[in-house]
Design a protein around this motif. Sequence first.
Motif, PDB file in Angstrom:
ATOM      1  N   MET A   1       5.820   1.590  -5.532  1.00  0.00           N
ATOM      2  CA  MET A   1       4.758   2.528  -5.810  1.00  0.00           C
ATOM      3  C   MET A   1       3.697   2.455  -4.717  1.00  0.00           C
ATOM      4  SD  MET A   1       4.154   4.798  -8.037  1.00  0.00           S
ATOM      5  CE  MET A   1       2.906   5.738  -8.799  1.00  0.00           C
ATOM      6  N   GLN A   2       3.488   1.260  -4.194  1.00  0.00           N
ATOM      7  CA  GLN A   2       2.496   1.102  -3.134  1.00  0.00           C
ATOM      8  C   GLN A   2       2.889   1.929  -1.904  1.00  0.00           C
ATOM      9  OE1 GLN A   2       1.897  -2.960  -2.042  1.00  0.00           O
ATOM     10  NE2 GLN A   2       0.106  -2.534  -0.803  1.00  0.00           N
ATOM     11  N   GLU A   3       4.165   1.932  -1.574  1.00  0.00           N
ATOM     12  CA  GLU A   3       4.633   2.729  -0.440  1.00  0.00           C
ATOM     13  C   GLU A   3       4.454   4.215  -0.698  1.00  0.00           C
ATOM     14  OE1 GLU A   3       8.608   1.674   0.679  1.00  0.00           O
ATOM     15  OE2 GLU A   3       8.121  -0.464   0.623  1.00  0.00           O
ATOM     16  N   LEU A   4       4.679   4.643  -1.937  1.00  0.00           N
ATOM     17  CA  LEU A   4       4.478   6.042  -2.281  1.00  0.00           C
ATOM     18  C   LEU A   4       3.003   6.418  -2.165  1.00  0.00           C
ATOM     19  CD1 LEU A   4       6.853   6.432  -5.348  1.00  0.00           C
ATOM     20  CD2 LEU A   4       7.164   7.355  -3.055  1.00  0.00           C
ATOM     21  N   GLU A   5       2.118   5.528  -2.563  1.00  0.00           N
ATOM     22  CA  GLU A   5       0.685   5.786  -2.437  1.00  0.00           C
ATOM     23  C   GLU A   5       0.301   5.990  -0.979  1.00  0.00           C
ATOM     24  OE1 GLU A   5      -1.484   2.564  -4.205  1.00  0.00           O
ATOM     25  OE2 GLU A   5      -1.640   3.610  -6.092  1.00  0.00           O
ATOM     26  N   LYS A   6       0.781   5.101  -0.121  1.00  0.00           N
ATOM     27  CA  LYS A   6       0.482   5.222   1.313  1.00  0.00           C
ATOM     28  C   LYS A   6       1.006   6.542   1.858  1.00  0.00           C
ATOM     29  CE  LYS A   6       0.444   0.310   2.407  1.00  0.00           C
ATOM     30  NZ  LYS A   6       1.125  -0.760   3.138  1.00  0.00           N
ATOM     31  N   ALA A   7       2.228   6.880   1.497  1.00  0.00           N
ATOM     32  CA  ALA A   7       2.832   8.119   1.986  1.00  0.00           C
ATOM     33  C   ALA A   7       2.072   9.339   1.476  1.00  0.00           C
ATOM     34  CB  ALA A   7       4.294   8.194   1.567  1.00  0.00           C
ATOM     35  N   SER A   8       1.612   9.294   0.242  1.00  0.00           N
ATOM     36  CA  SER A   8       0.894  10.446  -0.321  1.00  0.00           C
ATOM     37  C   SER A   8      -0.451  10.661   0.371  1.00  0.00           C
ATOM     38  CB  SER A   8       0.701  10.290  -1.824  1.00  0.00           C
ATOM     39  OG  SER A   8      -0.250   9.284  -2.115  1.00  0.00           O
ATOM     40  N   ASP A   9      -1.049   9.603   0.863  1.00  0.00           N
ATOM     41  CA  ASP A   9      -2.328   9.729   1.571  1.00  0.00           C
ATOM     42  C   ASP A   9      -2.171  10.488   2.885  1.00  0.00           C
ATOM     43  OD1 ASP A   9      -3.657   8.359  -0.411  1.00  0.00           O
ATOM     44  OD2 ASP A   9      -3.606   6.429   0.645  1.00  0.00           O
ATOM     45  N   ASP A  10      -0.969  10.467   3.463  1.00  0.00           N
ATOM     46  CA  ASP A  10      -0.724  11.115   4.749  1.00  0.00           C
ATOM     47  C   ASP A  10      -0.307  12.580   4.632  1.00  0.00           C
ATOM     48  OD1 ASP A  10      -1.272   8.700   5.988  1.00  0.00           O
ATOM     49  OD2 ASP A  10       0.837   8.089   6.030  1.00  0.00           O
ATOM     50  N   ILE A  11      -0.161  13.075   3.413  1.00  0.00           N
ATOM     51  CA  ILE A  11       0.319  14.440   3.206  1.00  0.00           C
ATOM     52  C   ILE A  11      -0.873  15.366   2.985  1.00  0.00           C
ATOM     53  CG2 ILE A  11       1.675  15.939   1.698  1.00  0.00           C
ATOM     54  CD1 ILE A  11       3.429  13.488   1.115  1.00  0.00           C
ATOM     55  N   SER A  12      -0.889  16.482   3.692  1.00  0.00           N
ATOM     56  CA  SER A  12      -1.988  17.440   3.532  1.00  0.00           C
ATOM     57  C   SER A  12      -1.901  18.115   2.165  1.00  0.00           C
ATOM     58  CB  SER A  12      -1.936  18.495   4.635  1.00  0.00           C
ATOM     59  OG  SER A  12      -0.845  19.366   4.430  1.00  0.00           O
ATOM     60  N   HIS A  13      -3.017  18.660   1.741  1.00  0.00           N
ATOM     61  CA  HIS A  13      -3.061  19.331   0.438  1.00  0.00           C
ATOM     62  C   HIS A  13      -2.104  20.515   0.378  1.00  0.00           C
ATOM     63  CE1 HIS A  13      -6.308  17.057  -1.367  1.00  0.00           C
ATOM     64  NE2 HIS A  13      -6.895  17.035  -0.185  1.00  0.00           N
ATOM     65  N   ASN A  14      -1.887  21.166   1.493  1.00  0.00           N
ATOM     66  CA  ASN A  14      -0.993  22.324   1.533  1.00  0.00           C
ATOM     67  C   ASN A  14       0.471  21.945   1.319  1.00  0.00           C
ATOM     68  OD1 ASN A  14      -3.229  23.864   2.123  1.00  0.00           O
ATOM     69  ND2 ASN A  14      -2.874  23.835   4.323  1.00  0.00           N
ATOM     70  N   PRO A  43       0.150   0.552 -17.446  1.00  0.00           N
ATOM     71  CA  PRO A  43       0.825  -0.578 -16.788  1.00  0.00           C
ATOM     72  C   PRO A  43       0.703  -0.525 -15.269  1.00  0.00           C
ATOM     73  CG  PRO A  43       2.219   0.322 -18.495  1.00  0.00           C
ATOM     74  CD  PRO A  43       1.058   1.270 -18.327  1.00  0.00           C
ATOM     75  N   TYR A  44       0.821   0.661 -14.703  1.00  0.00           N
ATOM     76  CA  TYR A  44       0.689   0.785 -13.255  1.00  0.00           C
ATOM     77  C   TYR A  44      -0.739   0.467 -12.812  1.00  0.00           C
ATOM     78  CZ  TYR A  44      -0.149   2.912  -8.762  1.00  0.00           C
ATOM     79  OH  TYR A  44      -0.557   3.132  -7.482  1.00  0.00           O
ATOM     80  N   LYS A  45      -1.716   0.980 -13.525  1.00  0.00           N
ATOM     81  CA  LYS A  45      -3.108   0.730 -13.153  1.00  0.00           C
ATOM     82  C   LYS A  45      -3.458  -0.750 -13.288  1.00  0.00           C
ATOM     83  CE  LYS A  45      -4.656   5.389 -14.037  1.00  0.00           C
ATOM     84  NZ  LYS A  45      -5.559   6.255 -14.739  1.00  0.00           N
ATOM     85  N   GLU A  46      -2.912  -1.437 -14.270  1.00  0.00           N
ATOM     86  CA  GLU A  46      -3.119  -2.886 -14.400  1.00  0.00           C
ATOM     87  C   GLU A  46      -2.494  -3.610 -13.223  1.00  0.00           C
ATOM     88  OE1 GLU A  46      -1.565  -4.053 -18.178  1.00  0.00           O
ATOM     89  OE2 GLU A  46      -2.999  -2.811 -19.270  1.00  0.00           O
ATOM     90  N   TRP A  47      -1.286  -3.212 -12.836  1.00  0.00           N
ATOM     91  CA  TRP A  47      -0.634  -3.827 -11.685  1.00  0.00           C
ATOM     92  C   TRP A  47      -1.450  -3.607 -10.428  1.00  0.00           C
ATOM     93  CZ3 TRP A  47       1.182  -0.999  -7.476  1.00  0.00           C
ATOM     94  CH2 TRP A  47       1.840  -1.730  -6.501  1.00  0.00           C
ATOM     95  N   GLN A  48      -1.911  -2.376 -10.251  1.00  0.00           N
ATOM     96  CA  GLN A  48      -2.685  -2.030  -9.073  1.00  0.00           C
ATOM     97  C   GLN A  48      -3.979  -2.858  -9.011  1.00  0.00           C
ATOM     98  OE1 GLN A  48      -4.228   1.989  -8.957  1.00  0.00           O
ATOM     99  NE2 GLN A  48      -3.725   2.138  -6.777  1.00  0.00           N
TER     100      GLN A  48
END
Length: 52
Positions: A1-14, A43-48
């Motif tokens: 999930m951490q990798e997905l978070e990083k990847a999502s930060d690099d994607i433009s809103h469009n 559960p994810y937010k607790e892990w984070q």
Amino acid sequence: MQELEKASDDISHNERETSDVFAKIALVETAIEDRFPGQLLAPYKEWQHRRT
């Protein structure tokens, strides 16, 4: 999930509607909800929180 978070930060809103990253995040959310019904992403937010 951490990798997905990083990847999502690099994607433009469009590009978010067509991004594979956001589709994968949705699948993870569904799997968490199936495993922990009624807790949404607790559960994810607790892990984070624990990893910071």
